[in-house]
Design a protein around this motif. Structure first.
Motif, short mmCIF file in Angstrom:
data_model
loop_
_atom_site.label_atom_id
_atom_site.label_comp_id
_atom_site.label_asym_id
_atom_site.label_seq_id
_atom_site.Cartn_x
_atom_site.Cartn_y
_atom_site.Cartn_z
N TYR A 61 0.86 -1.18 0.00
CA TYR A 61 0.00 0.00 0.00
C TYR A 61 0.89 1.23 0.00
O TYR A 61 1.76 1.35 0.86
N HIS A 89 -6.36 6.33 6.38
CA HIS A 89 -5.54 6.58 5.20
C HIS A 89 -6.26 6.11 3.95
O HIS A 89 -6.73 4.97 3.91
N ARG A 90 -6.29 6.96 2.95
CA ARG A 90 -6.74 6.53 1.63
C ARG A 90 -5.51 5.95 0.94
O ARG A 90 -4.49 6.64 0.81
N VAL A 91 -5.58 4.71 0.54
CA VAL A 91 -4.43 4.06 -0.08
C VAL A 91 -4.35 4.50 -1.54
O VAL A 91 -5.30 4.30 -2.29
N VAL A 130 -2.16 0.17 -4.79
CA VAL A 130 -2.12 -1.18 -4.23
C VAL A 130 -1.43 -2.08 -5.25
O VAL A 130 -1.84 -2.12 -6.41
N PRO A 143 -8.86 -18.26 -1.71
CA PRO A 143 -8.82 -17.22 -2.76
C PRO A 143 -7.46 -16.51 -2.83
O PRO A 143 -7.01 -16.16 -3.92
N GLN A 178 -4.76 -16.14 -5.97
CA GLN A 178 -4.07 -14.92 -6.43
C GLN A 178 -2.56 -15.17 -6.52
O GLN A 178 -1.89 -14.66 -7.42
N ARG A 213 -2.02 -17.15 -9.66
CA ARG A 213 -2.22 -16.34 -10.86
C ARG A 213 -1.04 -15.39 -11.08
O ARG A 213 -0.61 -15.17 -12.21
N VAL A 259 -10.90 -5.98 6.87
CA VAL A 259 -9.93 -6.86 7.52
C VAL A 259 -9.43 -6.15 8.77
O VAL A 259 -9.07 -4.97 8.71
N PRO A 318 -11.69 -12.56 -6.31
CA PRO A 318 -11.61 -13.43 -5.12
C PRO A 318 -12.05 -12.72 -3.84
O PRO A 318 -12.66 -13.35 -2.97
N THR A 319 -11.77 -11.42 -3.72
CA THR A 319 -12.22 -10.72 -2.52
C THR A 319 -13.74 -10.60 -2.53
O THR A 319 -14.39 -10.70 -1.48
N GLN A 366 -15.07 -13.67 -1.14
CA GLN A 366 -15.00 -13.70 0.33
C GLN A 366 -16.12 -12.87 0.94
O GLN A 366 -16.67 -13.22 1.98
N ARG A 409 -19.21 -14.99 0.68
CA ARG A 409 -19.19 -16.11 1.60
C ARG A 409 -19.46 -15.65 3.03
O ARG A 409 -20.17 -16.30 3.79
N ASP A 449 -11.02 -6.98 -8.68
CA ASP A 449 -11.14 -7.56 -7.35
C ASP A 449 -11.70 -6.50 -6.39
O ASP A 449 -11.22 -5.37 -6.37
N ARG A 465 -10.45 -3.87 -0.23
CA ARG A 465 -10.35 -4.22 1.18
C ARG A 465 -10.12 -2.96 1.98
O ARG A 465 -9.59 -1.98 1.46
N VAL A 474 -8.10 -2.25 5.62
CA VAL A 474 -7.30 -2.89 6.66
C VAL A 474 -7.29 -1.96 7.87
O VAL A 474 -6.96 -0.78 7.77
N ASN A 512 -7.76 2.39 3.68
CA ASN A 512 -8.89 2.13 2.79
C ASN A 512 -8.42 2.06 1.35
O ASN A 512 -7.97 3.06 0.78
N GLU A 513 -8.54 0.87 0.75
CA GLU A 513 -8.29 0.77 -0.68
C GLU A 513 -9.43 1.45 -1.44
O GLU A 513 -10.58 1.45 -0.97
#
Lengths: 308, 308
Positions: free
Chosen positions: A15, A26-28, A31, A62, A66, A69, B13, B62-63, B66, B69, B86, B89, B91, B105-106
């Motif tokens: 990040y 924080h705004r990321v 990524v 999952p 990744q 992949r 997360v 994949p996220t 999740q 799920r 994707d 997330r 964190v 925050n993404e």
């Protein structure tokens, strides 16, 4: 063909934030996600320098998808054993201004014994199928793996006649040497911590008393020490040390050991490569990367000497 | 039946670490993952208080799997539209000692226009299929969505005869009111920022001039203001304010508005529920949670008054 085993593979997430503030929001701003773990970095360096390699180890869920992949995207062959649950992540928060990193390492899900058994079976099968010349065991173990997991893997791989390099620390390393891996690669601090000896030659002798054979010690700016069981200790280093990003330098060093063992190179050639490859990694922003032109250029700057 | 829309759903997360050190390396001692986003929290509160609800919105990759799920595990029905890439997330790094959180925050992947079109189509279809009585639009929009996404969604949902509650801020809110959602729910700061008016009654009037109808303002310890287009302003608050975790209090408040609108309750009943539900959320450690016994107990402590 070289097989690297990353028992505790991770998805390394980076990040970028303007400035990290404790207890702030924080705004990321960017990524990135890459398959990570020491064995994967070793494999990536080997592939970049033209060596054939397959990634083994464990991945699941999952996040494991990744990881697989990303290995596909990077052109790295892989045969990963399924773990129970979702593979772990590491989150690396980088300050955009300074480049400084704050790191969060997940432990990953605890594994039943069956995961380790499956890994051993898969690694042995893969080693035979691809006629591997060397197997590399790198990095930490998933929670729930037996503490002597590397010793058991070394024994199984030896039974099919293939040499093994182990890059581990602490109890994992101390237990692994009992199975006589051909090379272990602690750094100075890991060697001192495992043996209580600050002198690397004495420390290597202490590990050899437990079963170790050749010991290669990465000593940062002091270079690389090759301490073979058969004697003929060597130190190699750059004429002028480099500064840069030390993350991944040890993995590039292990890659050089694996390539040297696979190619039947002399200890002097191997230790020269080890210095050049790890120095080339220091020049890169991320682990698992080297520029082949850096390697060629740096090889000519390596000085070796015998030590006692 | 209530439908909540979380256009920018996330996997929330939470990492627990002993102490957060800037530029340090941290072993994460616990990892929890939950489907997050304001609309999902609204739905979770409604479900816990016995209301039928379906989660709509966007999730992918994949996220996104999740997220789906986790909704399954929590027993929340969902009909999420696929986004390209994707899902994002967040964190949340919590210091084990103090409980203080540092949040990353993404933004999530940028979306083509087709994702928004698909969301509108899916929401309208779902609203008709489940005979929704209310639709709730909550939270931020994915990158690449039109700024007036909520206005367009309100218009489409109105065409099938169903009222809409919007909980948004900034430009998203300012543009949404043009489509006359039945209720908007800014907090005091969001209302002041959107209108430049520090007095909520004046601020509500300013938004009403742009198309807003009923305005409900969450004002923290000052309680909840119900400012209906038809007049009859009310303020409700607890006799004694609570302290606790304010995260998710606004979502519980919106849940009460949705339940009240669906059930045809009076404004006085709705604003009493709004206070009790959001106060019950303050007593919980995470957003999207209330204890029904807290709600019952707190209802009796709500005081309402008319304001001008």
């Amino acid at each position: 063909m070289i097989v690297t085993v990353t028992a505790n593979a991770a998805l390394d997430v980076t990040y970028t934030v303007p400035t990290l503030t404790v207890h702030g929001s924080h705004r990321v701003s960017s990524v990135t996600q890459r398959a990570g773990g020491k064995g994967i970095n070793v494999a990536a360096v080997l592939a970049q320098l033209g060596h054939e390699v397959v990634v083994a180890g464990c991945a699941g869920g999952p996040t494991g998808e990744q990881i697989r992949r990303d290995l596909d995207v990077r052109g790295l062959s892989h045969r990963l054993t399924d773990l129970v649950g979702d593979s772990r992540r590491t989150v690396n928060v980088v300050d955009a201004d300074t480049g400084d990193a704050t790191i969060f390492n997940e432990a990953g899900p605890a594994q039943p014994k069956s995961t380790f058994d499956a890994l051993v079976r898969d690694v042995v099968r893969l080693v035979q199928e691809v006629r591997a010349q060397v197997v590399v065991l790198s990095g930490s173990l998933p929670t729930g793996f037996p503490a002597d997991a590397y010793a058991r893997l070394v024994t199984q791989v030896h039974e099919v006649g293939v040499p093994v390099i182990v890059d581990a620390d602490g109890e994992t390393l101390a237990l692994a040497v009992a199975a006589h891996p051909e090379i272990i690669k602690p750094n100075s601090a890991e060697l001192a911590s495992a043996t209580g000896e600050s002198d690397p030659v004495t420390g290597a002798a202490a590990l050899r008393a437990l079963g170790a054979r050749d010991v290669v010690v990465s000593a940062g700016a002091d270079g690389v020490l090759m301490l073979p069981a058969a004697g003929g200790n060597l130190r190699a280093r750059l004429a002028t040390p480099l500064s840069g990003n030390p993350t991944g330098a040890g993995d590039a060093l292990v890659a050089a050991l694996a390539a040297g063992l696979a190619g039947g190179r002399s200890n002097e050639q191997i230790v020269r490569d080890a210095v050049a490859w790890s120095a080339a990694a220091v020049l890169q922003p991320a682990a698992g990367q080297v520029d082949p032109t850096d390697v060629t250029r740096l090889e000519s700057q390596v000085r070796t000497e015998e030590i006692v």
